[in-house]
Design a protein around this motif. Structure first.
Motif, PDB file in Angstrom:
ATOM      1  N   TYR A   1     118.114  19.654 113.917  1.00  0.00           N
ATOM      2  CA  TYR A   1     117.005  19.928 112.989  1.00  0.00           C
ATOM      3  C   TYR A   1     116.670  21.427 113.171  1.00  0.00           C
ATOM      4  O   TYR A   1     116.561  22.068 112.186  1.00  0.00           O
TER       5      TYR A   1
ATOM      6  N   LEU B   1     117.274  24.994 110.426  1.00  0.00           N
ATOM      7  CA  LEU B   1     116.158  25.873 110.017  1.00  0.00           C
ATOM      8  C   LEU B   1     116.437  27.505 109.675  1.00  0.00           C
ATOM      9  O   LEU B   1     117.262  27.949 110.780  1.00  0.00           O
ATOM     10  N   LYS B   2     116.247  27.983 108.613  1.00  0.00           N
ATOM     11  CA  LYS B   2     116.638  29.081 108.356  1.00  0.00           C
ATOM     12  C   LYS B   2     115.416  30.240 108.543  1.00  0.00           C
ATOM     13  O   LYS B   2     115.649  31.338 109.152  1.00  0.00           O
ATOM     14  N   SER B   3     114.321  30.129 108.121  1.00  0.00           N
ATOM     15  CA  SER B   3     113.493  31.061 108.300  1.00  0.00           C
ATOM     16  C   SER B   3     112.573  31.171 109.617  1.00  0.00           C
ATOM     17  O   SER B   3     112.499  30.034 110.358  1.00  0.00           O
ATOM     18  N   ASP B   4     112.276  32.130 110.157  1.00  0.00           N
ATOM     19  CA  ASP B   4     111.438  32.244 111.397  1.00  0.00           C
ATOM     20  C   ASP B   4     110.095  31.420 111.292  1.00  0.00           C
ATOM     21  O   ASP B   4     109.621  30.997 112.233  1.00  0.00           O
ATOM     22  N   ALA B   5     109.526  31.622 110.233  1.00  0.00           N
ATOM     23  CA  ALA B   5     108.232  31.062 110.048  1.00  0.00           C
ATOM     24  C   ALA B   5     108.532  29.391 110.206  1.00  0.00           C
ATOM     25  O   ALA B   5     107.572  28.816 110.854  1.00  0.00           O
ATOM     26  N   ALA B   6     109.533  28.927 109.575  1.00  0.00           N
ATOM     27  CA  ALA B   6     109.679  27.610 109.469  1.00  0.00           C
ATOM     28  C   ALA B   6     110.022  26.919 111.055  1.00  0.00           C
ATOM     29  O   ALA B   6     109.725  25.930 111.504  1.00  0.00           O
ATOM     30  N   LYS B   7     110.845  27.990 111.831  1.00  0.00           N
ATOM     31  CA  LYS B   7     111.133  27.565 113.135  1.00  0.00           C
ATOM     32  C   LYS B   7     109.813  27.634 114.019  1.00  0.00           C
ATOM     33  O   LYS B   7     109.699  26.690 114.925  1.00  0.00           O
ATOM     34  N   GLN B   8     109.021  28.604 113.857  1.00  0.00           N
ATOM     35  CA  GLN B   8     107.817  28.466 114.543  1.00  0.00           C
ATOM     36  C   GLN B   8     106.938  27.375 114.217  1.00  0.00           C
ATOM     37  O   GLN B   8     106.168  26.946 115.214  1.00  0.00           O
ATOM     38  N   ARG B   9     106.441  27.068 112.975  1.00  0.00           N
ATOM     39  CA  ARG B   9     105.823  26.214 112.641  1.00  0.00           C
ATOM     40  C   ARG B   9     106.274  24.686 113.120  1.00  0.00           C
ATOM     41  O   ARG B   9     105.449  23.901 113.751  1.00  0.00           O
ATOM     42  N   ASN B  10     107.655  24.516 112.934  1.00  0.00           N
ATOM     43  CA  ASN B  10     108.348  23.318 113.393  1.00  0.00           C
ATOM     44  C   ASN B  10     108.154  23.042 114.961  1.00  0.00           C
ATOM     45  O   ASN B  10     108.074  22.057 115.600  1.00  0.00           O
TER      46      ASN B  10
ATOM     47  N   LYS C   1     104.877  21.888 116.169  1.00  0.00           N
ATOM     48  CA  LYS C   1     104.623  20.649 115.916  1.00  0.00           C
ATOM     49  C   LYS C   1     105.345  19.727 116.872  1.00  0.00           C
ATOM     50  O   LYS C   1     104.896  18.710 117.272  1.00  0.00           O
TER      51      LYS C   1
END
Length: 51
Positions: free
Chosen positions: A15, A19-28, A31
């Motif tokens: 998973y 993930l591609k964006s740094d923002a998505a990696k940080q957010r997830n 979580k």
């Protein structure tokens, strides 16, 4: 993460690898840390720690 089954460990790693964006990696990442620490919540389309 050692107490998770090997298949779930692999699913989490795949998973994050997808993930591609740094923002998505940080957010997830935040979580994932939260639910794996024992806090209730949703991650990977699952309810975690719901009693």
């Amino acid at each position: 993460m050692a107490n998770l089954t090997p298949s779930l460990q692999k699913e989490i790693l795949r998973y994050f690898a997808g993930l591609k964006s740094d923002a998505a990696k940080q957010r997830n990442c935040q979580k994932a840390i939260s639910v794996l620490s024992g806090n209730p919540g949703r991650f990977l389309a699952r309810d975690w720690n719901q009693s």
